[in-house]
Design a protein around this motif. Structure first.
Motif, PDB file in Angstrom:
ATOM      1  N   VAL A   1       0.844  -1.203   0.000  1.00 25.33           N
ATOM      2  CA  VAL A   1       0.000   0.000   0.000  1.00 25.33           C
ATOM      3  C   VAL A   1       0.882   1.256   0.000  1.00 25.33           C
ATOM      4  O   VAL A   1       0.675   2.178  -0.797  1.00 25.33           O
ATOM      5  CB  VAL A   1      -0.955   0.014   1.226  1.00 25.33           C
ATOM      6  N   SER A   2       1.901   1.270   0.865  1.00 21.64           N
ATOM      7  CA  SER A   2       2.754   2.457   0.954  1.00 21.64           C
ATOM      8  C   SER A   2       3.506   2.666  -0.354  1.00 21.64           C
ATOM      9  O   SER A   2       3.604   3.792  -0.853  1.00 21.64           O
ATOM     10  CB  SER A   2       3.773   2.329   2.099  1.00 21.64           C
ATOM     11  N   GLY A   3       4.036   1.574  -0.915  1.00 17.31           N
ATOM     12  CA  GLY A   3       4.792   1.684  -2.169  1.00 17.31           C
ATOM     13  C   GLY A   3       3.920   2.244  -3.283  1.00 17.31           C
ATOM     14  O   GLY A   3       4.315   3.171  -4.004  1.00 17.31           O
ATOM     15  N   ALA A   4       2.709   1.691  -3.405  1.00 19.59           N
ATOM     16  CA  ALA A   4       1.814   2.151  -4.477  1.00 19.59           C
ATOM     17  C   ALA A   4       1.419   3.614  -4.265  1.00 19.59           C
ATOM     18  O   ALA A   4       1.352   4.407  -5.216  1.00 19.59           O
ATOM     19  CB  ALA A   4       0.580   1.261  -4.530  1.00 19.59           C
ATOM     20  N   CYS A   5       1.186   3.993  -3.009  1.00 17.15           N
ATOM     21  CA  CYS A   5       0.778   5.384  -2.737  1.00 17.15           C
ATOM     22  C   CYS A   5       1.944   6.350  -2.960  1.00 17.15           C
ATOM     23  O   CYS A   5       1.750   7.451  -3.492  1.00 17.15           O
ATOM     24  CB  CYS A   5       0.225   5.516  -1.322  1.00 17.15           C
ATOM     25  N   PHE A   6       3.149   5.960  -2.566  1.00 19.91           N
ATOM     26  CA  PHE A   6       4.312   6.829  -2.854  1.00 19.91           C
ATOM     27  C   PHE A   6       4.482   7.016  -4.363  1.00 19.91           C
ATOM     28  O   PHE A   6       4.829   8.092  -4.834  1.00 19.91           O
ATOM     29  CB  PHE A   6       5.593   6.227  -2.269  1.00 19.91           C
ATOM     30  N   ALA A   7       4.249   5.928  -5.125  1.00 18.57           N
ATOM     31  CA  ALA A   7       4.344   6.046  -6.590  1.00 18.57           C
ATOM     32  C   ALA A   7       3.280   7.020  -7.097  1.00 18.57           C
ATOM     33  O   ALA A   7       3.529   7.846  -7.977  1.00 18.57           O
ATOM     34  CB  ALA A   7       4.178   4.675  -7.231  1.00 18.57           C
ATOM     35  N   GLN A   8       2.110   6.933  -6.493  1.00 19.92           N
ATOM     36  CA  GLN A   8       1.025   7.853  -6.874  1.00 19.92           C
ATOM     37  C   GLN A   8       1.396   9.305  -6.550  1.00 19.92           C
ATOM     38  O   GLN A   8       0.984  10.228  -7.243  1.00 19.92           O
ATOM     39  CB  GLN A   8      -0.266   7.436  -6.142  1.00 19.92           C
TER      40      GLN A   8
ATOM     41  N   GLY B   1       4.133  10.401  -7.119  1.00 24.69           N
ATOM     42  CA  GLY B   1       5.048  10.800  -8.191  1.00 24.69           C
ATOM     43  C   GLY B   1       6.474  10.311  -7.999  1.00 24.69           C
ATOM     44  O   GLY B   1       7.347  10.603  -8.816  1.00 24.69           O
ATOM     45  N   HIS B   2       6.738   9.555  -6.936  1.00 25.26           N
ATOM     46  CA  HIS B   2       8.098   9.067  -6.712  1.00 25.26           C
ATOM     47  C   HIS B   2       8.351   7.784  -7.506  1.00 25.26           C
ATOM     48  O   HIS B   2       7.411   7.103  -7.926  1.00 25.26           O
ATOM     49  CB  HIS B   2       8.316   8.789  -5.218  1.00 25.26           C
ATOM     50  N   ASP B   3       9.632   7.461  -7.661  1.00 29.50           N
ATOM     51  CA  ASP B   3      10.009   6.199  -8.312  1.00 29.50           C
ATOM     52  C   ASP B   3      10.192   5.143  -7.245  1.00 29.50           C
ATOM     53  O   ASP B   3      11.075   5.279  -6.397  1.00 29.50           O
ATOM     54  CB  ASP B   3      11.327   6.362  -9.084  1.00 29.50           C
ATOM     55  N   VAL B   4       9.365   4.118  -7.282  1.00 27.90           N
ATOM     56  CA  VAL B   4       9.347   3.147  -6.188  1.00 27.90           C
ATOM     57  C   VAL B   4       9.668   1.745  -6.709  1.00 27.90           C
ATOM     58  O   VAL B   4       9.117   1.314  -7.723  1.00 27.90           O
ATOM     59  CB  VAL B   4       7.951   3.117  -5.508  1.00 27.90           C
TER      60      VAL B   4
ATOM     61  N   ARG C   1       6.313   4.262 -12.677  1.00 32.58           N
ATOM     62  CA  ARG C   1       6.804   4.740 -11.379  1.00 32.58           C
ATOM     63  C   ARG C   1       6.906   3.634 -10.333  1.00 32.58           C
ATOM     64  O   ARG C   1       7.481   3.840  -9.276  1.00 32.58           O
ATOM     65  CB  ARG C   1       5.853   5.826 -10.840  1.00 32.58           C
ATOM     66  N   LEU C   2       6.282   2.490 -10.611  1.00 29.10           N
ATOM     67  CA  LEU C   2       6.260   1.419  -9.611  1.00 29.10           C
ATOM     68  C   LEU C   2       6.749   0.121 -10.245  1.00 29.10           C
ATOM     69  O   LEU C   2       6.247  -0.288 -11.291  1.00 29.10           O
ATOM     70  CB  LEU C   2       4.829   1.227  -9.087  1.00 29.10           C
ATOM     71  N   ALA C   3       7.763  -0.477  -9.602  1.00 29.55           N
ATOM     72  CA  ALA C   3       8.287  -1.741 -10.124  1.00 29.55           C
ATOM     73  C   ALA C   3       8.422  -2.728  -8.971  1.00 29.55           C
ATOM     74  O   ALA C   3       8.498  -2.330  -7.802  1.00 29.55           O
ATOM     75  CB  ALA C   3       9.636  -1.502 -10.790  1.00 29.55           C
ATOM     76  N   PHE C   4       8.422  -4.006  -9.327  1.00 23.88           N
ATOM     77  CA  PHE C   4       8.595  -5.053  -8.318  1.00 23.88           C
ATOM     78  C   PHE C   4       9.839  -5.851  -8.655  1.00 23.88           C
ATOM     79  O   PHE C   4      10.034  -6.256  -9.788  1.00 23.88           O
ATOM     80  CB  PHE C   4       7.368  -5.971  -8.286  1.00 23.88           C
ATOM     81  N   GLY C   5      10.675  -6.036  -7.646  1.00 26.73           N
ATOM     82  CA  GLY C   5      11.911  -6.771  -7.889  1.00 26.73           C
ATOM     83  C   GLY C   5      12.153  -7.755  -6.775  1.00 26.73           C
ATOM     84  O   GLY C   5      11.686  -7.572  -5.652  1.00 26.73           O
TER      85      GLY C   5
END
Ligand code: UGA
Length: 438
Positions: free
Chosen positions: A14-21, A23-26, A63-67
């Motif tokens: 949730v935090s990662g997706a919201c930070f991406a929203q 505008g950050h690169d997450v 803006r959002l990636a999973f690794g």
């Protein structure tokens, strides 16, 4: 800002997706490679309203990636958030910090250039300091600061809570880290979100104090509900009557079968444990823990008493199994106490829950599951509402009555109107509401 989120569970995702929203690169990482693979395909590991769209939109926007690899994500990040689990340690109630410290050790090896390492997981006071020590010891030359940034997300409303929070609490001890954190939360300035900058220990205590206070508020109204039942008062009017006092506030005064979930039970225990360790016992919180767990057990007795002292041989329709509505989470759900106690008393359980049945099937053996609420009511000798799913509020009582063998309802969430139900011929019992006068 470039953000690495370590742990893609509930809070991390949730935090990662919201930070991406924002505008950050997450980049979100997780040890569970299967989970990462599914997330890349847009499959959510949890049920949370709005999350799938937020994730897929931000992935598409780049803006959002999973690794699966922590090293790369950390090396390129301005801030690394630790959002791994802190379950209750077996035996003593303390938070199990092994995942936090294991992640910290890996982060320590991967840091390149100045990085703010943020604890987002709920961690007992002193953890931030220990995280700093681990990193310093592993990599004495690392340029970093540690920060505590607790989350205040409710399951089922997590995105709204993140995007429009009442406040953001940030424990930092250097200007540089403060600037990074202020930059990350800058989009919230537009809606004038209060930012509480403080030291690390204070931020850590704030998280536990907040949850413990809310758990206390619920427990308080639950005990007042017991009193109301005995004396013919209505707890909802009491809650409104006291809640309109701005010093008390109206929220979290809804009585029920006791609080559950992944946070209040675990965090109250951990707070009580930490406090005892430093010889500052939190006796109110200790009482809350005690009262709440015995309340969950007492709810089965309430159903049995309502049925005249025995449920042996009865079919009980159960509406709702999750610890609250809008989640598939069964952790510490009141149903885990109530349903087995009713089964032990000889009842057959037919249950329906919109999201929780798969998990409930694993955790409570012997339940028959229905496809709809009406199906759960069909042939039932009594219907018990355990979770306040919205869709239950709209059920047609006449249809329920026709389907049931006996029109009897124990409503542990007070979703129905007692007068209306009794008027339609139901024997009805809620929580903390006056019984009909004979
Ligand atoms: C809780 C807090 O509300 C969040 O602010 C916090 O961030 C989160 O814990 C956490 O520490 O991560 P959550 O556990 O998702 O969130 O659920 P709540 O909505 O707070 O409900 C907790 C329990 O209290 C549920 O069993 C709910 O049914 C019960 N409850 C809540 C009541 O019985 N009455 C109420 O008036 C409110």
């Amino acid at each position: 800002m470039r953000i690495a989120m370590i742990g893609s569970g509930y809070v991390g995702l949730v935090s990662g997706a919201c930070f991406a929203q924002f505008g950050h690169d997450v980049v979100c990482v997780d040890k569970d490679e299967g989970k990462i693979a599914r997330l890349r395909k847009g499959e959510m590991p949890i049920y949370e309203p709005g999350l799938d769209k937020l994730v897929t939109d931000n992935m598409r926007a780049g803006r959002l990636a999973f690794g699966a690899g922590l090293d790369e994500a950390v090396a390129g990040a301005d801030a690394v958030f630790i959002a791994v689990g802190t379950p209750t340690r077996r035996g003593d109630g303390h938070a199990d910090l092994s995942y936090v410290y294991a992640a910290t050790a890996e982060i320590a090896d991967a840091i390149r250039g100045y990085t703010v390492v943020v604890t987002k997981s709920t961690v007992p006071v002193g953890t931030g300091r220990e995280v700093a020590r681990i990193i310093r010891e592993a990599q004495p030359a690392a340029e970093f600061d540690v920060c505590s940034n607790p989350e205040f997300l409710r399951e089922g409303a997590a995105i709204e809570d993140f995007m429009k929070p009442d406040r953001v609490v940030i424990g930092v001890e250097s200007e540089r880290a403060r600037d990074v954190m202020a930059g990350i939360y800058r989009p919230l300035n537009l809606i004038q979100t209060p930012m509480v900058f403080t030291n690390i220990e204070t931020a850590e205590v704030t998280k536990y104090a907040g949850n413990a206070f809310l758990a206390t508020k619920i427990t308080f109204i639950n005990e007042i509900a017991d009193l109301c039942e005995k004396v013919g008062a209505d707890v909802h009017d009491v809650a409104r009557g006291i809640g309109l006092d701005g010093r008390i506030g109206r929220k979290f005064l809804h009585p029920g079968p006791g609080f559950g979930g992944s946070c209040f039970p675990k965090d109250t225990l951990a707070l009580a444990y930490t406090a005892r360790e430093v010889d500052a016992p939190q006796t109110i919180v200790e009482q809350v823990i005690e009262i709440n767990s015995s309340r969950k057990k007492k709810m089965a007795r309430k159903v049995i008493d309502f049925c005249g002292g025995s449920v042996s041989g009865l079919t009980i329709g159960v509406l709702g199994l999750t610890f609250k509505a809008n989640t598939d989470d069964m952790r510490d759900a009141p149903s885990l106490d109530i349903v087995p106690a009713l089964q032990a008393a000889g009842a057959r359980i037919v249950a329906f829950d919109p999201e929780g049945m798969t998990e409930a099937g694993r955790m409570i053996p012997g339940i028959a599951f229905a496809k709809t609420a009406y199906e759960a009511a069909t042939g039932a000798d009594v219907l018990v509402v355990i979770t306040e799913w919205h869709e239950f509020r709209g059920l047609d009582p006449r249809r329920l009555k026709e389907a049931m063998r006996k029109p009897r309802i124990v409503d542990l969430r007070n979703i129905f109107d007692p007068e209306e139900m009794r008027g339609l011929g139901f024997a009805y019992e809620g929580v903390g509401r006056p019984k009909p006068r004979n």
